[in-house]
Scaffold this motif. Structure first.
Motif, PDB file in Angstrom:
ATOM      1  N   UNK A   5      85.233  70.508  63.490  1.00  0.00           N
ATOM      2  CA  UNK A   5      84.823  68.963  63.713  1.00  0.00           C
ATOM      3  C   UNK A   5      84.112  69.187  65.142  1.00  0.00           C
ATOM      4  N   UNK A   6      83.646  68.076  65.392  1.00  0.00           N
ATOM      5  CA  UNK A   6      82.426  68.023  66.696  1.00  0.00           C
ATOM      6  C   UNK A   6      83.160  67.215  67.692  1.00  0.00           C
ATOM      7  N   UNK A   7      83.005  67.736  68.731  1.00  0.00           N
ATOM      8  CA  UNK A   7      83.678  67.023  70.078  1.00  0.00           C
ATOM      9  C   UNK A   7      82.689  66.055  70.576  1.00  0.00           C
ATOM     10  N   UNK A   8      83.123  65.248  71.459  1.00  0.00           N
ATOM     11  CA  UNK A   8      82.033  64.158  72.084  1.00  0.00           C
ATOM     12  C   UNK A   8      80.972  64.659  72.683  1.00  0.00           C
ATOM     13  N   UNK A   9      81.095  65.844  73.236  1.00  0.00           N
ATOM     14  CA  UNK A   9      79.798  66.540  73.694  1.00  0.00           C
ATOM     15  C   UNK A   9      78.782  67.423  72.897  1.00  0.00           C
ATOM     16  N   UNK A  11      79.824  69.942  70.904  1.00  0.00           N
ATOM     17  CA  UNK A  11      80.513  71.228  70.539  1.00  0.00           C
ATOM     18  C   UNK A  11      81.296  71.155  69.073  1.00  0.00           C
ATOM     19  N   UNK A  12      81.096  72.210  68.273  1.00  0.00           N
ATOM     20  CA  UNK A  12      81.872  72.416  67.093  1.00  0.00           C
ATOM     21  C   UNK A  12      83.108  73.329  67.081  1.00  0.00           C
ATOM     22  N   UNK A  13      84.104  72.872  66.686  1.00  0.00           N
ATOM     23  CA  UNK A  13      85.348  73.747  66.949  1.00  0.00           C
ATOM     24  C   UNK A  13      85.989  73.947  65.448  1.00  0.00           C
ATOM     25  N   UNK A  14      86.445  75.215  65.284  1.00  0.00           N
ATOM     26  CA  UNK A  14      87.209  75.464  64.351  1.00  0.00           C
ATOM     27  C   UNK A  14      88.523  74.638  63.968  1.00  0.00           C
ATOM     28  N   UNK A  15      88.640  74.191  62.838  1.00  0.00           N
ATOM     29  CA  UNK A  15      90.004  73.341  62.643  1.00  0.00           C
ATOM     30  C   UNK A  15      90.434  73.848  61.015  1.00  0.00           C
ATOM     31  N   UNK A  16      91.786  73.523  61.097  1.00  0.00           N
ATOM     32  CA  UNK A  16      92.360  73.934  59.786  1.00  0.00           C
ATOM     33  C   UNK A  16      93.538  73.006  59.360  1.00  0.00           C
ATOM     34  N   UNK A  17      93.589  72.836  58.096  1.00  0.00           N
ATOM     35  CA  UNK A  17      94.918  71.766  57.794  1.00  0.00           C
ATOM     36  C   UNK A  17      95.760  72.469  56.824  1.00  0.00           C
ATOM     37  N   UNK A  58      99.917  69.263  58.288  1.00  0.00           N
ATOM     38  CA  UNK A  58      99.528  70.072  59.758  1.00  0.00           C
ATOM     39  C   UNK A  58      98.044  69.914  59.955  1.00  0.00           C
ATOM     40  N   UNK A  59      97.732  69.510  61.101  1.00  0.00           N
ATOM     41  CA  UNK A  59      96.283  69.715  61.458  1.00  0.00           C
ATOM     42  C   UNK A  59      96.203  70.378  62.956  1.00  0.00           C
ATOM     43  N   UNK A  60      95.592  71.512  62.999  1.00  0.00           N
ATOM     44  CA  UNK A  60      95.295  72.174  63.946  1.00  0.00           C
ATOM     45  C   UNK A  60      93.884  72.591  64.475  1.00  0.00           C
ATOM     46  N   UNK A  61      93.569  72.741  65.653  1.00  0.00           N
ATOM     47  CA  UNK A  61      92.317  73.430  65.780  1.00  0.00           C
ATOM     48  C   UNK A  61      92.287  74.733  66.878  1.00  0.00           C
ATOM     49  N   UNK A  62      91.301  75.558  66.781  1.00  0.00           N
ATOM     50  CA  UNK A  62      91.381  76.414  67.645  1.00  0.00           C
ATOM     51  C   UNK A  62      90.577  75.867  68.934  1.00  0.00           C
ATOM     52  N   UNK A  93      92.636  64.289  68.075  1.00  0.00           N
ATOM     53  CA  UNK A  93      93.368  63.302  67.819  1.00  0.00           C
ATOM     54  C   UNK A  93      92.698  62.276  67.101  1.00  0.00           C
ATOM     55  N   UNK A  94      91.830  61.739  67.605  1.00  0.00           N
ATOM     56  CA  UNK A  94      90.926  60.466  66.692  1.00  0.00           C
ATOM     57  C   UNK A  94      90.376  60.972  65.395  1.00  0.00           C
ATOM     58  N   UNK A  95      90.005  62.345  65.458  1.00  0.00           N
ATOM     59  CA  UNK A  95      89.296  62.866  64.465  1.00  0.00           C
ATOM     60  C   UNK A  95      90.503  62.802  63.328  1.00  0.00           C
ATOM     61  N   UNK A  96      91.491  63.291  63.285  1.00  0.00           N
ATOM     62  CA  UNK A  96      92.740  63.382  62.512  1.00  0.00           C
ATOM     63  C   UNK A  96      93.125  61.892  62.100  1.00  0.00           C
TER      64      UNK A  96
END
Length: 314
Positions: A5-9, A11-17, A58-62, A93-96
């Motif tokens: 997922x992409x943050x507001x700045x 940056x791409x961060x790893x996520x898993x569900x 469950x949704x999490x991100x590194x 949180x908004x992404x999920x």
């Protein structure tokens, strides 16, 4: 299911569900991992929550600087200051909350250790930046980092020197190794944590300064002191779990903060696990399994679809 997922700045961060196989979601849990940890290191905890017994997605991100969100050595521990850490959480949180499958589902936030302290800072923050936070039904904290155990606590001199150095060399990396002894009673879990290359024990001076500041703020709140930008009033119910023999972070400090937290209608629970260590989700002899059931039961009891499932495992 994994991706980015992409943050507001940008940056791409790893996520898993981890989603229920049936496709029926009773509740949505967003999870924040701990220091030198990552979202794929929580063993059977998430698969248990998403199983047909509970149907909790469950949704999490590194987080930035950790796990699979690190793509080169210079990014290890590069979390940025607390403002960025909390912004990333807010973005996730908004992404999920915006995903098609989560629409209309009750949303919960949970954090372990460092992630628990971050979740508290996020939910207790009075910053206008988070005024549009999606409604969160409940906050769950697993061994939240309020204070380190006295054996792990750095001296005030070291902390002061570190804060000064962080102003000059914010991105300078520093190993901050925690002892594996009290991570879990399971020798395998302790060795897994030592051997896992993604648990790199590396922080930046700026990141470590922010971590200590957040802990200091939570500790101050626990002693009844006012902290700028924070309140002791939660907008949701709260459930706190702690192993009584945890020697990584302090159970007493978590209990002290719990006592001063205010939740709507007084809906708050402190759940001690006798003789358990830091990773409650990975404790042997049935403790980890019971912990997962306790988490699921509390979540389902706070949804409109509990239908008696909250009594599982009690």
């Amino acid at each position: 299911m994994e991706g980015e997922f992409t943050t507001s700045d940008g940056t791409k961060l790893y996520k898993k569900a981890w989603k229920p196989e049936s496709g029926h979601i009773s509740a949505v849990l967003i999870f924040l991992h701990g220091f030198s940890d990552h979202i794929n290191a929580y063993y059977d905890f998430f698969p248990t929550l998403s199983s047909s017994s509970f149907n909790i997605a469950v949704y999490g991100f590194d987080q930035r600087g950790w796990g699979r969100s690190v793509r080169k050595p210079s990014e290890c521990g590069l979390t940025g200051p607390t403002t960025l850490v909390l912004s990333d959480i807010h973005d996730f949180v908004h992404h999920v909350a915006s995903l098609p499958e989560t629409q209309g589902k009750p949303l919960f936030l949970m954090g372990h250790s460092m992630g628990g302290g971050e979740a508290l800072c996020y939910m207790l923050s009075t910053s206008p930046a988070f005024s549009n936070r999606p409604p969160i039904r409940g906050l769950l904290l697993e061994a939240p980092y309020i204070e380190l155990d006295p054996s792990e606590q750095p001296s005030s001199l070291v902390v002061s020197a570190g804060k000064l150095a962080a102003m000059i060399l914010p991105h300078n990396q520093m190993k901050q190794k925690l002892s594996a002894t009290y991570m879990s009673h399971s020798a395998k879990v302790r060795q897994d944590w030592i051997d896992d290359p993604l648990c790199h024990d590396t922080g930046t001076l700026e990141g470590l300064k922010g971590l200590l500041q957040r802990s200091g703020d939570m500790s101050a709140l626990s002693h009844g002191r006012k902290v700028h930008g924070l309140t002791n009033k939660l907008p949701c119910s709260v459930w706190v779990a702690h192993g009584t023999s945890d020697r990584v972070v302090s159970p007493a400090a978590a209990q002290r903060l719990f006592e001063v937290l205010e939740a709507p209608e007084g809906d708050k629970v402190f759940h001690p696990y006798p003789d358990a260590y830091h990773k409650l989700h990975a404790e042997p002899d049935g403790v980890g399994e019971q912990f997962a059931k306790d988490v699921a039961s509390w979540i389902l009891a706070h949804t409109a679809e509990s239908q008696g499932a909250a009594q599982v495992g009690t």
